[in-house]
Write an enzyme that holds these catalytic residues in place. Structure first.
Site, PDB file in Angstrom:
ATOM      1  N   CYS A 135      -3.894  -3.636   0.922  1.00  0.00           N
ATOM      2  CA  CYS A 135      -3.699  -2.283   1.448  1.00  0.00           C
ATOM      3  C   CYS A 135      -3.105  -1.354   0.378  1.00  0.00           C
ATOM      4  O   CYS A 135      -3.792  -1.031  -0.571  1.00  0.00           O
ATOM      5  CB  CYS A 135      -2.884  -2.341   2.739  1.00  0.00           C
ATOM      6  N   HIS A 156      -4.551  -6.543   6.013  1.00  0.00           N
ATOM      7  CA  HIS A 156      -3.268  -7.243   5.821  1.00  0.00           C
ATOM      8  C   HIS A 156      -3.328  -8.731   6.191  1.00  0.00           C
ATOM      9  O   HIS A 156      -2.854  -9.099   7.269  1.00  0.00           O
ATOM     10  CB  HIS A 156      -2.195  -6.596   6.698  1.00  0.00           C
ATOM     11  N   GLU A 209      -1.414 -10.973   5.424  1.00  0.00           N
ATOM     12  CA  GLU A 209      -0.059 -11.521   5.608  1.00  0.00           C
ATOM     13  C   GLU A 209       0.436 -11.319   7.031  1.00  0.00           C
ATOM     14  O   GLU A 209       1.494 -11.820   7.393  1.00  0.00           O
ATOM     15  CB  GLU A 209       0.909 -10.898   4.592  1.00  0.00           C
TER      16      GLU A 209
HETATM   17  N1  GLN Z   1      -1.551   4.375   3.901  1.00  0.00           N
HETATM   18  C1  GLN Z   1      -0.844   3.635   2.885  1.00  0.00           C
HETATM   19  C2  GLN Z   1      -1.101   4.246   1.500  1.00  0.00           C
HETATM   20  O1  GLN Z   1      -1.857   5.146   1.384  1.00  0.00           O
HETATM   21  C3  GLN Z   1      -1.256   2.177   2.880  1.00  0.00           C
HETATM   22  C4  GLN Z   1      -0.916   1.555   4.205  1.00  0.00           C
HETATM   23  C5  GLN Z   1      -0.577   0.109   4.146  1.00  0.00           C
HETATM   24  O2  GLN Z   1      -0.323  -0.469   3.075  1.00  0.00           O
HETATM   25  N2  GLN Z   1      -0.538  -0.489   5.316  1.00  0.00           N
HETATM   26  O3  GLN Z   1      -0.520   3.825   0.556  1.00  0.00           O
END
Ligand code: GLN
Length: 193
Positions: free
Chosen positions: A77, A174, A176
């Site tokens: 992410c 994610h 994790e």
């Molecule tokens: N929206 C976050 C970003 O732009 C990422 C979200 C996340 O890691 N769950 O960095």
């Protein structure tokens, strides 16, 4: 062999918990010296702008780039955004992977959702083929993969949510946060652990 988890911000402790459950030795990384001797590094989810700013403050940008030219890194992410070379806005990026991302690509209403993904490469660590249930939280989309980078998983409409380039792995979801440890085992396999 030790796997490091960048512990500047975000959900690094969830990654550490899964690695421990898999019997892997782990290290929280906040200083460049802590990259020494790591078989691989995970950059967790969180807020990519914050992770980038802290990485600059901790003088980690160049050490992380150097590390990623030789060793395995997996960004989940926000971590995937940080690995990319373009996120469409000005923010510190490692630029290690030939992917471009769109942050928060799924809008506010569906900012968080879950989806079953077909991920053929997971057969390398688990022969029982089944979909991978992925959790997306204000997730980025991997808009383009170029060079040696390859898409590993797509949503039903074809949008890319996981990519690999050599020893570098990016997932917009994610792993994790689920009980399914196949992506962690896949990364350990990539890192040679
Ligand atoms: N929206 C976050 C970003 O732009 C990422 C979200 C996340 O890691 N769950 O960095």
């Amino acid at each position: 062999m030790t796997i490091g988890v960048l512990a500047l911000q975000g959900d690094f402790s969830e990654h550490i918990a899964i690695l421990k459950r898999l019997g892997v030795s782990t290290r929280e990384v906040r200083l460049s010296e802590q990259l020494d001797d790591l078989a691989g590094l995970i950059i967790p989810g969180g807020e990519s702008t914050t992770i980038g700013k802290l990485a600059e403050d901790y003088r980690l940008m160049e050490p992380l780039r150097q590390y990623g030219r030789e060793k395995a890194i997996w960004g989940t992410c926000a971590g995937a955004i940080f690995l990319s070379r373009d996120a469409r806005r000005k923010q510190p990026l490692l630029g290690l992977m030939d992917i471009t991302v769109e942050r928060n690509a799924f809008g506010r209403q569906v900012a968080s959702f879950e989806a079953d993904l077909e991920v053929p490469v997971l057969a390398a660590v688990d022969p029982r083929e089944r979909p991978y249930h992925a959790i997306f939280i204000r997730a980025p989309l991997i808009e383009t993969v170029s060079g040696d980078a390859q898409a590993l998983a797509q949503l039903e409409d074809g949008r890319i949510v996981a990519a690999r380039q050599g020893r570098l792995l990016a997932t917009s979801f994610h792993p994790e946060l689920t009980g399914d440890d196949r992506f962690h085992r896949y990364f350990l396999h990539m890192a040679g652990v």
